[in-house]
Design an enzyme around this catalytic site. Sequence first.
Site, PDB file in Angstrom:
ATOM      1  N   SER A 109       0.838  -1.212   0.000  1.00 62.23           N
ATOM      2  CA  SER A 109       0.000   0.000   0.000  1.00 62.23           C
ATOM      3  C   SER A 109       0.867   1.254   0.000  1.00 62.23           C
ATOM      4  CB  SER A 109      -0.987  -0.003   1.173  1.00 62.23           C
ATOM      5  OG  SER A 109      -0.313   0.166   2.398  1.00 62.23           O
TER       6      SER A 109
ATOM      7  N   ASN B   9      13.651   4.017   4.228  1.00 60.15           N
ATOM      8  CA  ASN B   9      12.733   3.009   4.755  1.00 60.15           C
ATOM      9  C   ASN B   9      11.610   3.717   5.492  1.00 60.15           C
ATOM     10  OD1 ASN B   9      11.771   0.396   5.580  1.00 60.15           O
ATOM     11  ND2 ASN B   9      12.684   0.736   7.596  1.00 60.15           N
TER      12      ASN B   9
ATOM     13  N   HIS C 190       8.992   2.915   8.718  1.00 58.02           N
ATOM     14  CA  HIS C 190       8.798   1.981   9.826  1.00 58.02           C
ATOM     15  C   HIS C 190       7.607   2.451  10.652  1.00 58.02           C
ATOM     16  CE1 HIS C 190       9.859  -0.966  12.858  1.00 58.02           C
ATOM     17  NE2 HIS C 190       9.639  -0.031  13.764  1.00 58.02           N
TER      18      HIS C 190
ATOM     19  N   SER D  12       7.775   6.481  10.900  1.00 57.64           N
ATOM     20  CA  SER D  12       9.008   7.240  10.658  1.00 57.64           C
ATOM     21  C   SER D  12       9.600   6.853   9.307  1.00 57.64           C
ATOM     22  CB  SER D  12      10.067   6.890  11.716  1.00 57.64           C
ATOM     23  OG  SER D  12       9.575   7.063  13.025  1.00 57.64           O
TER      24      SER D  12
ATOM     25  N   ASP E  36      16.456  -0.425  11.703  1.00 56.56           N
ATOM     26  CA  ASP E  36      15.500   0.635  12.073  1.00 56.56           C
ATOM     27  C   ASP E  36      16.191   1.763  12.844  1.00 56.56           C
ATOM     28  OD1 ASP E  36      13.438  -0.860  10.927  1.00 56.56           O
ATOM     29  OD2 ASP E  36      13.001  -1.902  12.795  1.00 56.56           O
TER      30      ASP E  36
HETATM   31  C1  GAR Z   1       3.955  -0.774   6.710  1.00 50.42           C
HETATM   32  O1  GAR Z   1       3.241  -0.508   7.900  1.00 50.42           O
HETATM   33  C2  GAR Z   1       5.426  -0.478   6.905  1.00 50.42           C
HETATM   34  O2  GAR Z   1       5.675   0.628   7.740  1.00 50.42           O
HETATM   35  C3  GAR Z   1       5.879  -1.740   7.568  1.00 50.42           C
HETATM   36  O3  GAR Z   1       5.209  -2.765   6.887  1.00 50.42           O
HETATM   37  C4  GAR Z   1       3.961  -2.272   6.412  1.00 50.42           C
HETATM   38  C5  GAR Z   1       3.905  -2.541   4.932  1.00 50.42           C
HETATM   39  O4  GAR Z   1       2.639  -2.205   4.426  1.00 50.42           O
HETATM   40  N1  GAR Z   1       7.300  -1.886   7.488  1.00 50.42           N
HETATM   41  C6  GAR Z   1       8.039  -2.423   8.445  1.00 50.42           C
HETATM   42  O5  GAR Z   1       7.573  -2.880   9.468  1.00 50.42           O
HETATM   43  C7  GAR Z   1       9.531  -2.438   8.164  1.00 50.42           C
HETATM   44  N2  GAR Z   1      10.265  -2.637   9.365  1.00 50.42           N
HETATM   45  P1  GAR Z   1       2.442  -2.068   2.866  1.00 50.42           P
HETATM   46  O6  GAR Z   1       3.033  -3.329   2.236  1.00 50.42           O
HETATM   47  O7  GAR Z   1       0.947  -2.020   2.698  1.00 50.42           O
HETATM   48  O8  GAR Z   1       3.139  -0.831   2.397  1.00 50.42           O
END
Ligand code: GAR
Length: 223
Positions: A21, A115, A117, A144, A153
């Site tokens: 997303s 990135n 997070h 963040s 992270d």
């Molecule tokens: C998001 O919330 C992102 O911040 C997190 O994974 C999700 C991915 O959602 N990332 C982490 O936790 C990285 N350490 P998405 O695939 O719908 O973008």
Amino acid sequence: MESSGTLEKPKLVALISGSGSNLQAIIDQVGNGTIDAEISLVISNNPDAKGLQRASAAGIATAVIDHNDYDSRTSFDRELMRHIDAEQPQLIILAGFMRILTPDFTNHYAGRMLNIHPSLLPEFKGVDTHARAIAASASQHGASVHFVTSELDGGPLVIQAIVKIQNDDTASALAARVLQQEHIIYPIAIKWFCEGRLSLDNNLVRLDKQPLPVQGIAHQAAT
Ligand code: GAR
């Protein structure tokens, strides 16, 4: 007289593992011209990632590099690097990429990899951030965007979205509100980078040449 050459847009390569997303929010803003860049490749370590379909639907090339096919992090990361470097991108975007990267990899892309997070770093590094924030009775949570370094992270912060935690919050409700904010702040940071306004200089993040505070720019959610 017609100009013989056009200025090339910055190239982006995105790494995903799941829904994508955040990738979609970036695709949308590249599509409507808010971010003046080209996403040249989306790589997933997970063959079933929905984000691969989002990329294909937008006409973006995709590659699957399944970590299960590699016997070490080093060999997996080398293959990732081979694919990324073939594109010669200006910026690498981790958008829900759920693999720990080796220092060789992060050093190779120092200052040109971002990135996102789902926490107000340095709070709640790692996984299950929303449940952990609620369990800790935190009053606020968020997301963040940071430059990636070898510390998981832990890289220098660019922008944070702050989301209030409600009394009756659940991890999934909080995660959904945080995700909405992710879709706002990640494109902002990428736009800044693509416009040449954002840089990492000796572990110091600069926006329009000015050093940012250690917590980055604060973006307060409307709700
Ligand atoms: C998001 O919330 C992102 O911040 C997190 O994974 C999700 C991915 O959602 N990332 C982490 O936790 C990285 N350490 P998405 O695939 O719908 O973008």
